[in-house]
Motif scaffolding. Structure first.
Motif, mmCIF file in Angstrom:
data_model
loop_
_atom_site.group_PDB
_atom_site.id
_atom_site.type_symbol
_atom_site.label_atom_id
_atom_site.label_comp_id
_atom_site.label_asym_id
_atom_site.label_seq_id
_atom_site.Cartn_x
_atom_site.Cartn_y
_atom_site.Cartn_z
ATOM 1 N N ILE A 62 21.503 10.268 -10.038
ATOM 2 C CA ILE A 62 20.896 9.940 -8.671
ATOM 3 C C ILE A 62 19.898 8.982 -9.073
ATOM 4 C CG2 ILE A 62 19.690 10.510 -6.681
ATOM 5 C CD1 ILE A 62 21.308 13.177 -6.935
ATOM 6 N N ILE A 63 20.021 7.789 -8.212
ATOM 7 C CA ILE A 63 18.858 6.719 -8.385
ATOM 8 C C ILE A 63 18.363 6.498 -6.995
ATOM 9 C CG2 ILE A 63 18.157 4.374 -9.230
ATOM 10 C CD1 ILE A 63 19.339 5.981 -11.474
ATOM 11 N N GLU A 64 17.055 6.892 -6.462
ATOM 12 C CA GLU A 64 16.672 7.017 -5.289
ATOM 13 C C GLU A 64 16.278 5.529 -4.753
ATOM 14 O OE1 GLU A 64 13.882 9.881 -4.157
ATOM 15 O OE2 GLU A 64 15.219 11.544 -4.681
ATOM 16 N N SER A 65 16.326 5.456 -3.482
ATOM 17 C CA SER A 65 15.916 4.027 -2.832
ATOM 18 C C SER A 65 14.468 3.328 -3.425
ATOM 19 C CB SER A 65 15.872 4.037 -1.419
ATOM 20 O OG SER A 65 16.991 4.541 -0.715
ATOM 21 N N GLY A 66 14.468 2.445 -3.347
ATOM 22 C CA GLY A 66 13.348 1.340 -3.934
ATOM 23 C C GLY A 66 13.000 1.261 -5.548
ATOM 24 N N VAL A 67 14.012 1.909 -6.306
ATOM 25 C CA VAL A 67 13.814 1.925 -7.718
ATOM 26 C C VAL A 67 14.105 0.547 -8.438
ATOM 27 C CG1 VAL A 67 14.593 2.947 -10.012
ATOM 28 C CG2 VAL A 67 14.196 4.419 -7.948
ATOM 29 N N LYS A 68 13.309 0.219 -9.491
ATOM 30 C CA LYS A 68 13.571 -1.013 -9.916
ATOM 31 C C LYS A 68 13.594 -0.968 -11.499
ATOM 32 C CE LYS A 68 12.460 -2.770 -5.969
ATOM 33 N NZ LYS A 68 13.374 -3.391 -4.995
ATOM 34 N N ILE A 69 14.843 -1.208 -12.076
ATOM 35 C CA ILE A 69 15.258 -0.988 -13.452
ATOM 36 C C ILE A 69 15.350 -2.383 -13.894
ATOM 37 C CG2 ILE A 69 16.984 -0.087 -14.888
ATOM 38 C CD1 ILE A 69 17.606 2.056 -12.564
ATOM 39 N N SER A 120 24.810 8.150 -7.564
ATOM 40 C CA SER A 120 24.605 7.666 -6.205
ATOM 41 C C SER A 120 23.338 6.721 -6.492
ATOM 42 C CB SER A 120 24.369 8.943 -5.418
ATOM 43 O OG SER A 120 24.167 8.411 -4.319
ATOM 44 N N ILE A 121 23.427 5.620 -5.627
ATOM 45 C CA ILE A 121 22.191 4.585 -5.935
ATOM 46 C C ILE A 121 21.957 4.270 -4.558
ATOM 47 C CG2 ILE A 121 21.539 2.443 -6.761
ATOM 48 C CD1 ILE A 121 23.602 2.437 -8.970
ATOM 49 N N GLY A 122 20.519 4.555 -4.464
ATOM 50 C CA GLY A 122 19.846 4.192 -2.643
ATOM 51 C C GLY A 122 19.865 2.887 -2.488
ATOM 52 N N ASP A 123 19.041 2.483 -1.463
ATOM 53 C CA ASP A 123 18.752 1.123 -0.905
ATOM 54 C C ASP A 123 17.891 0.522 -1.641
ATOM 55 O OD1 ASP A 123 20.849 1.777 1.040
ATOM 56 O OD2 ASP A 123 19.287 2.422 2.290
ATOM 57 N N ASP A 124 17.681 -0.845 -1.766
ATOM 58 C CA ASP A 124 16.844 -1.679 -2.195
ATOM 59 C C ASP A 124 16.672 -1.517 -3.813
ATOM 60 O OD1 ASP A 124 15.830 -3.165 0.081
ATOM 61 O OD2 ASP A 124 15.287 -1.074 0.756
ATOM 62 N N VAL A 125 17.443 -0.917 -4.275
ATOM 63 C CA VAL A 125 17.401 -0.783 -6.110
ATOM 64 C C VAL A 125 17.989 -1.979 -6.567
ATOM 65 C CG1 VAL A 125 18.427 0.374 -7.896
ATOM 66 C CG2 VAL A 125 18.013 1.794 -5.727
ATOM 67 N N LYS A 143 0.793 -1.230 0.072
ATOM 68 C CA LYS A 143 -0.019 0.100 -0.074
ATOM 69 C C LYS A 143 0.704 1.375 -0.202
ATOM 70 C CE LYS A 143 -3.690 -2.032 2.952
ATOM 71 N NZ LYS A 143 -4.140 -1.980 4.289
ATOM 72 N N LEU A 144 2.105 1.296 0.508
ATOM 73 C CA LEU A 144 2.977 2.375 0.649
ATOM 74 C C LEU A 144 3.635 2.482 -0.483
ATOM 75 C CD1 LEU A 144 4.379 1.562 4.303
ATOM 76 C CD2 LEU A 144 2.303 3.263 3.541
ATOM 77 N N GLY A 145 3.559 1.611 -1.930
ATOM 78 C CA GLY A 145 4.179 2.039 -3.032
ATOM 79 C C GLY A 145 5.644 1.090 -2.889
ATOM 80 N N GLN A 146 5.946 0.566 -2.005
ATOM 81 C CA GLN A 146 7.187 -0.288 -1.978
ATOM 82 C C GLN A 146 6.983 -1.641 -2.470
ATOM 83 O OE1 GLN A 146 8.584 -0.448 2.324
ATOM 84 N NE2 GLN A 146 10.348 0.505 1.518
ATOM 85 N N HIS A 147 8.217 -1.803 -3.401
ATOM 86 C CA HIS A 147 8.206 -3.055 -4.204
ATOM 87 C C HIS A 147 9.027 -4.087 -3.411
ATOM 88 C CE1 HIS A 147 6.578 -0.321 -7.351
ATOM 89 N NE2 HIS A 147 7.794 0.498 -6.956
ATOM 90 N N TYR A 148 8.355 -5.332 -3.525
ATOM 91 C CA TYR A 148 9.142 -6.517 -2.991
ATOM 92 C C TYR A 148 9.251 -7.492 -4.113
ATOM 93 C CZ TYR A 148 7.587 -4.607 1.723
ATOM 94 O OH TYR A 148 7.759 -3.728 2.542
ATOM 95 N N LYS A 149 10.494 -7.957 -4.195
ATOM 96 C CA LYS A 149 10.748 -8.855 -5.395
ATOM 97 C C LYS A 149 10.159 -10.215 -5.163
ATOM 98 C CE LYS A 149 15.121 -11.041 -7.327
ATOM 99 N NZ LYS A 149 15.268 -10.385 -8.547
ATOM 100 N N VAL A 150 9.650 -10.532 -6.220
ATOM 101 C CA VAL A 150 8.992 -12.045 -6.323
ATOM 102 C C VAL A 150 10.398 -13.034 -6.796
ATOM 103 C CG1 VAL A 150 7.377 -13.380 -7.336
ATOM 104 C CG2 VAL A 150 6.739 -11.113 -6.910
ATOM 105 N N ALA A 152 10.399 4.276 -8.308
ATOM 106 C CA ALA A 152 10.070 4.379 -9.469
ATOM 107 C C ALA A 152 10.101 3.059 -10.214
ATOM 108 C CB ALA A 152 10.739 5.429 -10.410
ATOM 109 N N VAL A 153 9.395 2.590 -11.275
ATOM 110 C CA VAL A 153 9.718 1.420 -12.059
ATOM 111 C C VAL A 153 9.988 1.764 -13.364
ATOM 112 C CG1 VAL A 153 8.533 -0.899 -12.748
ATOM 113 C CG2 VAL A 153 8.329 0.159 -10.467
ATOM 114 N N ILE A 154 11.116 1.047 -13.824
ATOM 115 C CA ILE A 154 11.578 1.370 -15.204
ATOM 116 C C ILE A 154 11.689 -0.063 -15.855
ATOM 117 C CG2 ILE A 154 13.306 2.451 -16.257
ATOM 118 C CD1 ILE A 154 13.835 4.337 -14.100
ATOM 119 N N VAL A 155 10.885 -0.220 -16.909
ATOM 120 C CA VAL A 155 10.735 -1.447 -17.643
ATOM 121 C C VAL A 155 11.868 -1.535 -18.774
ATOM 122 C CG1 VAL A 155 9.062 -2.973 -18.883
ATOM 123 C CG2 VAL A 155 8.405 -1.594 -17.013
#
Lengths: 340, 340, 340
Positions: B224-231, B202-207, A188-195, B247-250
């Motif tokens: 800068i790539i902030e935390s939680g981004v998925k690429i 600079s890349i954050g956490d959980d990227v 809900k908070l927009g955090q992504h969890y890896k499947v 952010a999600v980048i396909v």
């Protein structure tokens, strides 16, 4: 470089010689650059004049070509016959079997004698490598993978665990086979969890994979590339995609998760296909096409969103005529107004 | 493979069990391929029928699913709960800590004990590696970089000097972090001079960063790539780009220099964005969209040039009706002419 | 970090100082982030206000800039002068010449003393490496290739046999130079046979090649990249393509086989070009353009299929007005009908 008489060559490539069987050729060249030592070919009628003017020692042509006093090797499929001739005239660099002393092969992997493992390769435990396999320098072959007989990997290829590569495959440099797919569950908070991506990658025989291509493993189950598929450089194939036999996938195509591409389908350069759709057998998608739904077998699609190429071209022609159409409507409005 | 009773699993993944707590599952599979030993899930209503027909030992579903005599684990976010279950049922391959003897670690770098450095890695001076870090074979980690706790790099990743990678990041094989940006000054004669690229990355956490991705360092200042981004795979991110949190980048997206992508934005496959624009928070750009200006927060854009997806779809529908429109205008012209 | 007085800097970068020659700067920064120790620049009028408000120690500007009490270095080409200043203020990391002990250099290759060969490199026989060449870690340089004076390869680059790289080139990490082209002859059963790719790759001087780029060798003959060409990340260049002097090719462009790109042409990001066409000198193609035919010299094209950018923009504007046009035609129809 080996040299062949046209008589020998005709027999070897299954062509019919119209000309002097004793003439020798030792190289290949394009029609306009070929000299008397070179073999060339005509497969595209666009180049007919260049063929007639060519100084090549011989030309591989079809049955209908009207030779201009030239030696010609006639074949039903000139391009295919020419390809075979190139293999004879310009044989690939010789390969010495053996494992380079700098390669690191896990003790739980046994390699056959007739393989070539390049410098700096890292080969994990339980890897099964077939006879005649050639692996270039600095490849990473992870635990439990399989590489079929006579397959060739160029340099810096990664084969991730869970990957099975068939026989007589070719993998160009920098390709990544079996990377994790792109799958996340979002809270809900927009955090992504890896499947977790725990599936595999199964590649058939006679598959070619281009430089810096990326093919993801299945998330569960497998990503499947069937035999005879040809994949050009920088293509991306996502998790659980299935590519049917002999499909052709040109450079920089991207295919999203779980999509199925039918047998002998043809995806031109930079095509993108969304996930979870089916592309029928022998379907063709034009360059840069963006596919957002199923495509029936044998169809030809293009554009974004992709639809029948014929309709697309018709609409594009009308699109170019929009300025004219606006003028015509304006004229009509003026006329109708003036009468009221 | 570990096995879990549904009772245990429900507690572990925070789901409510409707069914037999003693049933055991030991694997995961898609709805139609799952057997009594497998867990599966339903998150997309499109697959409702497949869920009802599934032979899975249990299904992770939402609160509303009408089970067909099946064991179900109910969750507010079935996909997220399923993801957790996969991690339990199919744990990742075990990692042994240690530095492979073939890795070359500069004497001016001290590594913690609880890291794993793969074969053939090249690690420069002054590198800071956190606890629990796993680096696969043949990676290059240049001077003065930082890799946060519990981050994992697969094989053949390059981390160029000036790069800071946060905690719990995942970098797939072949990615290049911190390459030079593309900047030239051109003189009157058309010759290009390289503008030195001396900034950082600079890349954050959980990227997570996909296979063969390229991210350029800043020219001056930082990318800068902030935390939680998925690429996803084969994405290109140019110098001085900023990507906001989550952010999600396909796959195969390209983002030109100095552009800012807002928090939780979603760029679908093959999207291209010009330099120096701002994409608002939570904005979404459809596959292959070509963005040439700013996009407001929460907007949905598509097409080239990208604009509101709703307008785009409406215009596309009319585009398909152009042949009809030309006919109608022709008919009007005939009619108006016949009356004059 | 070295520090320069504005007087010294003006002389070094061929600019005219309006301001205090004794002020010292030691870094570079964007207009809005620069402090009194930093040099910044104004090349794009869009940033005029930021320039006027900047606290930079000095600005590189053109002759017309109305300085706001600031120290300015005036130049005909401020971006070029700034680029030179960056090279002075932030010099590249020092390189130590020598061959890393872990590099594997074939005994049939002799290296000059003044080169740097990184850890884990694999260099084949008969390779010619020029003076001042720097090769990063884990590169593969195959048999018989040539790398000209002062060229620099970052990490994990593959240079395949048959490749000639000129002087003062830069190749970013992960690039593959000289992979096999994508060529097959197909038989009646739909099976594809590889056409052997035995040509070469010739790259001129002062060429830069981005990260994870792929450039194929010729099938017969050569792929040619002339001097001064700049190629961004993840670009694909197919077999027998020719790129003219000083052309600029932005990220993720794909160019199909045998196409010719003229001198100083500019291909923006994600452009695709079909095979066997000619792009004229100084032609420009807008981002994501799909080129399916020749483009004349000096033309500006965009869209798919690419055509004159001016016409494209006009038609796009009308495309947006389609809903209105349909309304107008409907109104006309109603009116004409009501009169009959």
């Amino acid at each position: 470089m080996p040299s062949y008489s046209l008589g020998e060559l005709a027999r070897a490539i299954d062509a019919r010689l119209d000309g002097d069987p004793l003439v020798e050729v030792s190289g290949v060249a394009p029609l306009d650059g070929a000299g008397p030592e070179d073999l060339s070919f005509l497969a595209n009628p666009k180049y007919l004049e260049a063929a007639l003017a060519s100084s090549a020692g011989a030309l591989v042509v079809d049955e209908d070509y009207q030779a201009n006093g030239q030696n010609v090797l006639r074949s039903e499929n000139p391009y295919l016959s020419f390809a075979r001739a190139v293999d004879l005239l310009l044989p690939p660099p010789a390969v010495e079997f053996g494992v380079h002393e700098s390669a690191i092969v896990d003790s739980a992997t046994t390699l056959p004698d007739d393989v070539s493992i390049g410098a700096g390769c890292i080969i994990g435990p339980g890897v099964v490598v077939g006879s005649g396999v050639v692996i270039g320098p600095l490849c990473v072959i992870e635990e439990g993978t399989e590489i079929g007989d006579n397959s060739q990997l160029f340099s810096r290829v990664t084969v991730h665990r869970g990957t099975h590569l068939g026989k007589s495959c070719i993998v160009q440099s920098g390709a990544v086979l079996g990377s994790d797919g792109f799958g996340y569950a979002t809270d809900k908070l927009g955090q992504h969890y890896k499947v977790p991506q725990r599936g595999g990658l199964s590649i058939g025989d006679d598959v070619e994979i281009g430089a810096n291509v990326t093919i993801d493993r299945g998330s569960a189950g497998e990503t499947i590339i069937e035999s005879g598929v040809k994949i050009d450089n920088l293509v991306h194939i996502a998790h659980n995609v299935q590519i049917g036999k002999n499909a052709v996938i040109v450079a920089q195509v991207g295919i999203a998760g779980s999509t199925e591409v039918g047998e002998s389908a043809m995806l031109a350069g930079q095509v993108g296909i969304v996930g979870h759709v089916k592309i029928g057998a022998r379907a063709r998608v034009g360059a840069q096409g963006g596919v957002i739904g199923d495509i029936p077998a044998d169809a030809e699609y293009s554009g974004y969103p992709a639809r029948s190429h014929r309709e697309q071209m018709r609409a594009h022609a009308l699109f170019s005529r929009l300025p004219e159409l606006f003028q015509r409507v304006k004229a009509l409005e003026r006329r109708v107004r003036s009468k009221s």
